[in-house]
Design a protein around this motif. Sequence first.
Motif, PDB file in Angstrom:
ATOM      1  N   ALA A  77       0.828  -1.206   0.000  1.00  0.00           N
ATOM      2  CA  ALA A  77       0.000   0.000   0.000  1.00  0.00           C
ATOM      3  C   ALA A  77       0.863   1.257   0.000  1.00  0.00           C
ATOM      4  N   ILE A  78       1.963   1.228   0.730  1.00  0.00           N
ATOM      5  CA  ILE A  78       2.871   2.375   0.747  1.00  0.00           C
ATOM      6  C   ILE A  78       3.497   2.580  -0.629  1.00  0.00           C
ATOM      7  N   ILE A  79       3.928   1.495  -1.266  1.00  0.00           N
ATOM      8  CA  ILE A  79       4.503   1.599  -2.606  1.00  0.00           C
ATOM      9  C   ILE A  79       3.478   2.142  -3.590  1.00  0.00           C
ATOM     10  N   LYS A  80       2.242   1.652  -3.509  1.00  0.00           N
ATOM     11  CA  LYS A  80       1.186   2.120  -4.416  1.00  0.00           C
ATOM     12  C   LYS A  80       0.924   3.612  -4.211  1.00  0.00           C
ATOM     13  N   THR A  81       0.919   4.065  -2.970  1.00  0.00           N
ATOM     14  CA  THR A  81       0.700   5.478  -2.670  1.00  0.00           C
ATOM     15  C   THR A  81       1.851   6.333  -3.196  1.00  0.00           C
ATOM     16  N   LEU A  82       3.069   5.876  -3.008  1.00  0.00           N
ATOM     17  CA  LEU A  82       4.222   6.645  -3.491  1.00  0.00           C
ATOM     18  C   LEU A  82       4.246   6.723  -5.014  1.00  0.00           C
ATOM     19  N   ILE A  83       3.884   5.647  -5.681  1.00  0.00           N
ATOM     20  CA  ILE A  83       3.842   5.664  -7.148  1.00  0.00           C
ATOM     21  C   ILE A  83       2.751   6.615  -7.633  1.00  0.00           C
ATOM     22  N   ALA A  84       1.613   6.650  -6.945  1.00  0.00           N
ATOM     23  CA  ALA A  84       0.537   7.545  -7.345  1.00  0.00           C
ATOM     24  C   ALA A  84       0.932   9.010  -7.171  1.00  0.00           C
ATOM     25  N   LYS A  85       1.746   9.309  -6.162  1.00  0.00           N
ATOM     26  CA  LYS A  85       2.187  10.684  -5.942  1.00  0.00           C
ATOM     27  C   LYS A  85       3.198  11.124  -6.994  1.00  0.00           C
ATOM     28  N   VAL A  86       4.001  10.211  -7.483  1.00  0.00           N
ATOM     29  CA  VAL A  86       5.007  10.551  -8.498  1.00  0.00           C
ATOM     30  C   VAL A  86       4.351  10.828  -9.838  1.00  0.00           C
ATOM     31  N   GLU A  87       3.329  10.072 -10.153  1.00  0.00           N
ATOM     32  CA  GLU A  87       2.686  10.220 -11.474  1.00  0.00           C
ATOM     33  C   GLU A  87       1.849  11.405 -11.512  1.00  0.00           C
TER      34      GLU A  87
END
Length: 87
Positions: A77-87
């Motif tokens: 979930a943390i990885i998914k959140t960080l990827i969403a913030k980068v995009e």
Amino acid sequence: MGGEALFTIAAALGAAAFLYLVYRCWEASTRPYALPTLVFSVGAGLWSGYGTPLHSYYIFFLVGFLLGAVIFGLHAAIIKTLIAKVE
């Protein structure tokens, strides 16, 4: 009946987490997060049940699987959140 009731509840939650992760592996959008979580949680369950007697192996496996699913699920979930913030 004391602490063993919590062990039984954790094993039931582990079984539910297993079914949930298998379901999430079928969807293409959540597969990259659910599949590694499922694999590493199975590994945690196998490690948790290692060396236990065969009659209680499954309950130890499910409790270890639940702990792995929580830890690796939070990681995903943390990885998914960080990827969403980068995009």
